[in-house]
Design a protein around this motif. Structure first.
Motif, short mmCIF file in Angstrom:
data_model
loop_
_atom_site.label_atom_id
_atom_site.label_comp_id
_atom_site.label_asym_id
_atom_site.label_seq_id
_atom_site.Cartn_x
_atom_site.Cartn_y
_atom_site.Cartn_z
N TYR A 156 37.15 39.96 44.93
CA TYR A 156 37.68 38.79 45.48
C TYR A 156 37.06 38.33 46.63
CZ TYR A 156 41.33 35.64 47.14
OH TYR A 156 41.90 34.77 47.94
N HIS A 157 36.70 36.96 46.48
CA HIS A 157 36.08 36.39 47.73
C HIS A 157 37.21 35.41 48.60
CE1 HIS A 157 31.67 37.00 46.37
NE2 HIS A 157 32.53 38.11 46.00
N ALA A 158 37.46 36.00 49.69
CA ALA A 158 38.51 35.15 49.95
C ALA A 158 38.45 33.84 50.56
CB ALA A 158 39.29 35.77 51.36
N ARG A 159 37.30 33.20 51.04
CA ARG A 159 36.68 31.98 51.21
C ARG A 159 36.90 31.16 50.12
NH1 ARG A 159 35.32 29.19 55.67
NH2 ARG A 159 35.00 31.09 56.79
N GLN A 160 36.36 31.62 49.04
CA GLN A 160 36.35 30.71 47.82
C GLN A 160 37.76 30.82 47.08
OE1 GLN A 160 33.38 32.71 48.59
NE2 GLN A 160 32.45 30.47 49.45
N GLU A 161 38.55 32.04 47.38
CA GLU A 161 39.76 32.14 46.63
C GLU A 161 39.48 32.39 45.29
OE1 GLU A 161 43.17 29.49 47.76
OE2 GLU A 161 42.06 29.03 49.38
#
Length: 267
Positions: A156-161
């Motif tokens: 999971y990449h938080a900035r890209q959601e």
């Protein structure tokens, strides 16, 4: 036309004004410096300094008399910033693309905010299966009878959601979609480009497991540069763009794809 809030923004200092300039250019894709100076009630020299500062931070690209959104900045930006960028063009594009949706389809959506705009059309055509690595799609769909969501996990990449990586690609390989809707950072020389290698790998997997592929791309992305080649434009069955595209670019696009649809903005 002068911004009615220009005085208040000016009183809060250059930082507040630059944030407003940044947001405006990201939303529109580009803006003339003289128009920005008038809008924010500052001198043209001051606006040059503001844009120089935003360019140094990586948000904008300064050209002769104008500023354009840096496509790399939109990759690094959060979903909110990406959603606001070229919003009118995206709405027009998704309105045209929605005509391709029929009941009973299995649909792949990538992690682009352009494809996210298709969710209302998708949920209005149950039964429907939507497979995506983009969490905002899940939030938009909610609980709709007859609409099944396949959330494709991974790192999971938080900035890209969104989720990326080997597990995401393996999850895609277990499915077969009737249609895949996607966007890209840039289109140049007949190729779709993206700044993120992780994004490229996931979108290539989506393409490999979809019967039809649809590229959703606003006019501001043509001619831009990005580091990674995603695919040739010719690999898409349909390309949907907006009517801001210039005639020469449109002719080149139609030479690469036999089905190019131009969405009228504002209609």
């Amino acid at each position: 036309m002068k911004n009615p809030e220009a005085g208040a923004i000016r009183d809060r200092g250059p930082g507040a004004r630059r944030e407003q300039v940044r947001a405006r250019v990201l939303a529109q894709g580009s803006a003339r410096l003289d128009e920005l100076a008038t809008l924010f009630d500052v001198s043209l020299m001051t606006m040059h300094r503001d844009v120089d500062a935003l360019e140094a931070e990586g948000w904008l690209i300064k050209t002769r008399g104008a500023a354009t959104a840096n496509p790399s900045a939109l990759v690094e930006a959060g979903v909110r910033d990406r959603t606001s960028a070229m919003s009118a063009q995206k709405a027009a594009i998704t309105a045209v693309a929605a005509r391709l949706i029929t009941r009973g389809q299995t649909v792949f959506l990538d992690d682009s905010t352009t494809a996210l705009g298709l969710v209302p059309a998708l949920v209005s055509h149950p039964p429907m299966t939507i497979a995506t690595n983009f969490l905002p799609v899940v939030a938009e769909v909610g609980e709709v009878p007859g609409v099944q969501i396949q959330l494709l996990g991974g790192e999971y990449h938080a900035r890209q959601e969104a989720c990326f990586g080997r597990q995401t690609i393996e999850a895609i390989a277990l499915l077969n979609a009737d249609i895949f809707f996607m966007s890209t950072t840039a289109v140049r020389d007949g190729k779709c480009l993206h700044r993120s290698e992780a994004t490229v790998m996931v979108r290539q997997a989506f393409m490999a497991h979809a019967s039809r592929r649809v590229l959703l791309v606003d006019h501001a992305k043509f001619g831009r540069r990005a580091a990674h080649v995603l695919c040739d434009v010719s690999e898409f069955d349909i390309v949907v763009t907006d009517d801001g595209i210039d005639p020469e670019t449109l002719a080149d696009l139609r030479a690469s794809c036999s089905d190019v649809r131009v969405a009228p903005v504002g209609d």
